[in-house]
Design a protein around this motif. Structure first.
Motif, PDB file in Angstrom:
ATOM      1  N   ALA A 273       1.099  -1.080  -0.202  1.00 14.31           N
ATOM      2  CA  ALA A 273      -0.314  -0.441  -0.350  1.00 14.31           C
ATOM      3  C   ALA A 273       0.732   1.088   0.219  1.00 14.31           C
ATOM      4  CB  ALA A 273      -1.023   0.141   1.381  1.00 14.31           C
ATOM      5  N   GLU A 274       0.367   2.199  -0.615  1.00 17.24           N
ATOM      6  CA  GLU A 274       1.173   3.339  -0.698  1.00 17.24           C
ATOM      7  C   GLU A 274       0.421   4.654  -0.370  1.00 17.24           C
ATOM      8  OE1 GLU A 274       3.195   4.109  -4.326  1.00 17.24           O
ATOM      9  OE2 GLU A 274       4.830   2.677  -4.011  1.00 17.24           O
ATOM     10  N   PRO A 275       0.706   6.274   0.341  1.00 15.28           N
ATOM     11  CA  PRO A 275       1.810   5.803   0.814  1.00 15.28           C
ATOM     12  C   PRO A 275       1.087   4.782   2.260  1.00 15.28           C
ATOM     13  CG  PRO A 275       0.428   7.794   1.299  1.00 15.28           C
ATOM     14  CD  PRO A 275      -0.661   6.841  -0.188  1.00 15.28           C
ATOM     15  N   LEU A 276       2.272   5.338   3.225  1.00 14.45           N
ATOM     16  CA  LEU A 276       2.257   4.791   4.741  1.00 14.45           C
ATOM     17  C   LEU A 276       1.673   5.853   5.474  1.00 14.45           C
ATOM     18  CD1 LEU A 276       5.434   2.179   4.486  1.00 14.45           C
ATOM     19  CD2 LEU A 276       2.481   1.943   4.010  1.00 14.45           C
ATOM     20  N   ARG A 277       1.162   6.944   5.426  1.00 16.04           N
ATOM     21  CA  ARG A 277       1.008   7.883   6.192  1.00 16.04           C
ATOM     22  C   ARG A 277       0.205   8.489   5.900  1.00 16.04           C
ATOM     23  NH1 ARG A 277       4.666  13.040   8.100  1.00 16.04           N
ATOM     24  NH2 ARG A 277       2.474  13.926   9.552  1.00 16.04           N
ATOM     25  N   PHE A 278      -0.768   8.401   6.692  1.00 11.01           N
ATOM     26  CA  PHE A 278      -2.628   9.391   6.563  1.00 11.01           C
ATOM     27  C   PHE A 278      -2.329  10.176   7.398  1.00 11.01           C
ATOM     28  CE2 PHE A 278      -2.848   6.722   2.779  1.00 11.01           C
ATOM     29  CZ  PHE A 278      -2.845   5.754   3.094  1.00 11.01           C
ATOM     30  N   GLY A 279      -1.885  11.706   7.796  1.00 13.61           N
ATOM     31  CA  GLY A 279      -1.793  12.525   8.931  1.00 13.61           C
ATOM     32  C   GLY A 279      -1.221  12.048   9.711  1.00 13.61           C
ATOM     33  N   LEU A 281      -2.093   9.169  11.948  1.00 11.86           N
ATOM     34  CA  LEU A 281      -1.811   7.377  11.139  1.00 11.86           C
ATOM     35  C   LEU A 281      -0.602   6.873  10.017  1.00 11.86           C
ATOM     36  CD1 LEU A 281      -3.609   4.569  11.744  1.00 11.86           C
ATOM     37  CD2 LEU A 281      -5.009   5.161   9.195  1.00 11.86           C
ATOM     38  N   PHE A 282      -0.108   6.389  10.648  1.00 10.61           N
ATOM     39  CA  PHE A 282       0.510   6.025  10.447  1.00 10.61           C
ATOM     40  C   PHE A 282       0.857   3.974  10.247  1.00 10.61           C
ATOM     41  CE2 PHE A 282       3.937   8.544  10.406  1.00 10.61           C
ATOM     42  CZ  PHE A 282       3.675  10.032  10.970  1.00 10.61           C
ATOM     43  N   LEU A 283       1.136   3.134   9.046  1.00 11.19           N
ATOM     44  CA  LEU A 283       0.753   1.897   9.081  1.00 11.19           C
ATOM     45  C   LEU A 283       1.713   1.402   8.904  1.00 11.19           C
ATOM     46  CD1 LEU A 283      -1.873   1.559   5.830  1.00 11.19           C
ATOM     47  CD2 LEU A 283      -1.900   1.765   8.093  1.00 11.19           C
ATOM     48  N   ALA A 284       2.271  -0.041   9.547  1.00 12.78           N
ATOM     49  CA  ALA A 284       3.661  -0.854   9.982  1.00 12.78           C
ATOM     50  C   ALA A 284       3.157  -2.507   9.667  1.00 12.78           C
ATOM     51  CB  ALA A 284       4.074  -0.093  11.101  1.00 12.78           C
ATOM     52  N   GLY A 285       4.625  -3.135   9.518  1.00 15.21           N
ATOM     53  CA  GLY A 285       3.837  -4.430   9.173  1.00 15.21           C
ATOM     54  C   GLY A 285       2.851  -5.050   8.219  1.00 15.21           C
ATOM     55  N   ILE A 325       8.540  11.332  10.601  1.00 19.69           N
ATOM     56  CA  ILE A 325       7.346  11.330  10.746  1.00 19.69           C
ATOM     57  C   ILE A 325       7.188  11.179   9.435  1.00 19.69           C
ATOM     58  CG2 ILE A 325       6.890  10.784  12.915  1.00 19.69           C
ATOM     59  CD1 ILE A 325       5.100  13.769  13.099  1.00 19.69           C
ATOM     60  N   ASP A 326       7.897  12.748   8.904  1.00 18.75           N
ATOM     61  CA  ASP A 326       7.739  12.986   7.294  1.00 18.75           C
ATOM     62  C   ASP A 326       8.572  12.328   6.479  1.00 18.75           C
ATOM     63  OD1 ASP A 326       7.928  17.144   8.935  1.00 18.75           O
ATOM     64  OD2 ASP A 326       6.381  14.965   8.322  1.00 18.75           O
ATOM     65  N   HIS A 327       9.117  12.252   6.914  1.00 16.18           N
ATOM     66  CA  HIS A 327       9.725  10.681   5.684  1.00 16.18           C
ATOM     67  C   HIS A 327      10.254   8.875   5.975  1.00 16.18           C
ATOM     68  CE1 HIS A 327      12.937  14.268   6.000  1.00 16.18           C
ATOM     69  NE2 HIS A 327      12.873  14.650   4.546  1.00 16.18           N
ATOM     70  N   TYR A 328       9.179   9.057   7.059  1.00 16.60           N
ATOM     71  CA  TYR A 328       8.947   7.813   7.491  1.00 16.60           C
ATOM     72  C   TYR A 328       8.848   6.986   6.096  1.00 16.60           C
ATOM     73  CZ  TYR A 328       6.205   3.347   8.837  1.00 16.60           C
ATOM     74  OH  TYR A 328       6.058   1.993   8.795  1.00 16.60           O
ATOM     75  N   SER A 329       7.269   7.320   5.496  1.00 14.60           N
ATOM     76  CA  SER A 329       6.810   6.289   3.900  1.00 14.60           C
ATOM     77  C   SER A 329       7.812   6.430   3.574  1.00 14.60           C
ATOM     78  CB  SER A 329       5.747   6.877   3.709  1.00 14.60           C
ATOM     79  OG  SER A 329       4.531   6.362   2.837  1.00 14.60           O
ATOM     80  N   LYS A 330       8.296   7.750   2.718  1.00 12.81           N
ATOM     81  CA  LYS A 330       9.100   7.681   1.549  1.00 12.81           C
ATOM     82  C   LYS A 330      10.529   6.194   2.604  1.00 12.81           C
ATOM     83  CE  LYS A 330      11.250   8.947  -2.322  1.00 12.81           C
ATOM     84  NZ  LYS A 330      12.713   7.252  -1.639  1.00 12.81           N
ATOM     85  N   ARG A 331      10.874   6.606   3.571  1.00  9.43           N
ATOM     86  CA  ARG A 331      12.219   5.998   3.586  1.00  9.43           C
ATOM     87  C   ARG A 331      11.683   4.108   4.006  1.00  9.43           C
ATOM     88  NH1 ARG A 331      14.210   7.807   8.194  1.00  9.43           N
ATOM     89  NH2 ARG A 331      15.133   9.570   7.432  1.00  9.43           N
ATOM     90  N   ALA A 332      10.587   3.420   4.229  1.00  8.25           N
ATOM     91  CA  ALA A 332       9.919   2.369   4.630  1.00  8.25           C
ATOM     92  C   ALA A 332      10.090   1.756   3.411  1.00  8.25           C
ATOM     93  CB  ALA A 332       9.050   2.473   5.426  1.00  8.25           C
ATOM     94  N   LEU A 333       9.357   2.786   2.074  1.00  2.00           N
ATOM     95  CA  LEU A 333       8.494   2.324   0.733  1.00  2.00           C
ATOM     96  C   LEU A 333       9.861   1.325   0.382  1.00  2.00           C
ATOM     97  CD1 LEU A 333       5.632   4.085   0.290  1.00  2.00           C
ATOM     98  CD2 LEU A 333       5.490   1.573   0.732  1.00  2.00           C
TER      99      LEU A 333
END
Ligand code: FAS
Ligand code: PHB
Length: 392
Positions: A273-279, A281-285, A325-333
């Motif tokens: 799923a992309e992205p992993l952040r929605f305000g 809410l953050f997705l993991a695993g 938190i601003d870079h979590y989604s890009k770095r994780a993906l």
């Protein structure tokens, strides 16, 4: 009630986010829809990367892992009866993996959480996420027939592929990528000694088979099966016979059979799923991604997500910086897609695909032959299998 981080799900991802936040003194509550025993009853992964074991040790939850984990410095690939060992330690400068069941990781983390006095609310029904696009997120749930509300600053969606977190994101805000494989794995757990000292991943014209273990006296085996397979239709004897047909005569001769203590079918899927952040809410695993278990990555990917997300939360609360938190989604993906590729490649090479043309079947064999002749190719597999080290 109020907390700093509401964590949805008490699987490896949620427990590791919670353990890191608790260690950093950041208040968090886990909401889990099932009971502790139900979560512990699920038989899942079996291989831990060094980064995952290092994280458990840093958290002070690695004592039993040290006592009972089995360190492996290689594994075997078998292709239509030809064997090839992937020497992990030689190819990666000494890196290894540890065989230790996900059930035990979950148990250790649950016990560690209890001892730290951190709260997990089990049997939390009808969990719902609210206003995570604003600065006032909250979660509601039913417990003992009463609706409860939990106000928080962030929500960590660690509730797996079928959880409520990703499902709560408006469709227009989320893009998903999926490859559903036309088969599943029929898995058996049995209190019999393993047939080999290391894992054996076997490709055979009848289908894939995997010989794994949980301890010197407990084995975990899988055979590729049709998606619609009902495990109840497979007798233990039928399973043992089919397994031995697929793993080659030498390994088959060493298989010790016995009554299954668990038998289940898992579908295979690649999903992101992309992205992993929605305000807030953050997705993991598994809430964020799924890999076919051929690369032994699912649990380890979840652990790395949890590590990066928890560090981002800690940075926010301690240093008032939103960089993490601003870079979590890009770095994780970036990391997730590389692991998706490895898991997809291992699955494609080793399984029988009914719809494959003769050319594609030759490509499967060529992938194996390339590993036979090229140390560089074996090193790429080894580096992916042991995973990236945890930052100091
Ligand atoms: P999990 O699914 O483990 O945990 C999510 C938690 O959230 C669960 O406890 C669930 O009860 C809870 N939850 C769900 N919805 C909720 C809601 N609405 N409210 C509150 N709580 C909710 N990986 C491997 O590496 N090797 C394997 O062999 C392997 N086998 C697998 C077999 C199966 C059948 C499955 C499903 C997965 C397998 N995996 C394997 C992958 C697996 O190990 C996952 O990668 C790992 O469990 C991911 O951990 P989490 O992200 O914590 O998700
Ligand atoms: C397991 O032991 O359950 C296991 C090990 C390695 C895999 C998948 C599953 O790749």
């Amino acid at each position: 009630m109020r907390t700093q981080v509401a964590i949805i799900g008490s699987g490896p991802a949620g427990l590791l986010v919670g353990a890191m936040l608790t260690q950093a003194g950041i208040d968090n509550i886990i909401l889990e829809r099932k009971s502790r025993d139900y979560v512990l009853g699920r038989i899942r992964a079996g291989v831990l990367e060094e980064a995952t074991t290092a994280l458990l040790h840093r958290l002070g939850a690695g004592a039993r892992l040290t006592r009972e984990g089995l360190k492996h410095d290689g594994f075997e690939l078998a292709f239509q009866g030809e064997a090839l060992r992937i020497d992990l330690a030689h190819l990666t400068g000494g890196r290894t993996v540890t065989v230790y069941g996900q059930t035990e990781v979950t148990r250790d983390l649950m016990d560690h959480r209890l001892a730290a006095g951190a709260a997990t609310i089990y049997d939390a029904e009808n969990v719902a996420l609210h206003e995570f696009g604003s600065g006032r997120p909250s979660v509601t749930y039913m417990k003992d027939g009463l609706t409860q509300r939990l106000d928080c600053e962030f929500i960590a969606g660690c509730d797996g592929f079928h959880g409520v977190s990703r499902a709560s994101v408006p469709q227009a805000a989320l893009r998903s990528f999926e490859r559903a494989y036309p088969f599943g794995w029929l898995g058996v757990l049995a209190d019999v000694p393993p047939c080999a000292p290391e894992l054996v991943y076997a490709a055979h014209e009848r289908g894939f088979a995997l010989c794994s273990m949980r301890s010197p006296t407990r084995s975990r085996y899988y055979i590729q099966c049709p998606l619609e397979t009902d495990p109840a239709q497979w007798s233990d004897d039928a399973f043992w016979d089919e397994l031995r047909r697929r793993i080659g005569e030498e390994a088959a001769a060493r298989v010790v059979t016995g009554p299954s203590i668990e038998k289940s079918v898992a579908p295979l899927r690649s999903f992101v799923a992309e992205p992993l952040r929605f305000g807030r809410l953050f997705l993991a695993g598994d809430a964020a991604h799924i890999v076919p278990p051929t690369g032994a990555k699912g649990l380890n990917l979840a652990a790395r997500d949890a590590y990066e997300l928890a560090r981002a939360f800690i940075e926010f609360f301690r240093e008032k910086s939103s960089a993490g938190i601003d870079h979590y989604s890009k770095r994780a993906l970036d990391r997730i897609w590389r692991v998706e590729r490895f898991s997809w490649a291992m699955t494609t090479m080793l399984h029988r695909f009914p719809q494959f043309s003769p050319f594609e079947e030759r490509m499967q064999e060529a992938e194996f032959r390339q590993l036979q002749v090229s140390e560089a190719a074996r090193r790429l597999v080894a580096e992916n299998y042991v995973g990236a080290p945890l930052p100091a």
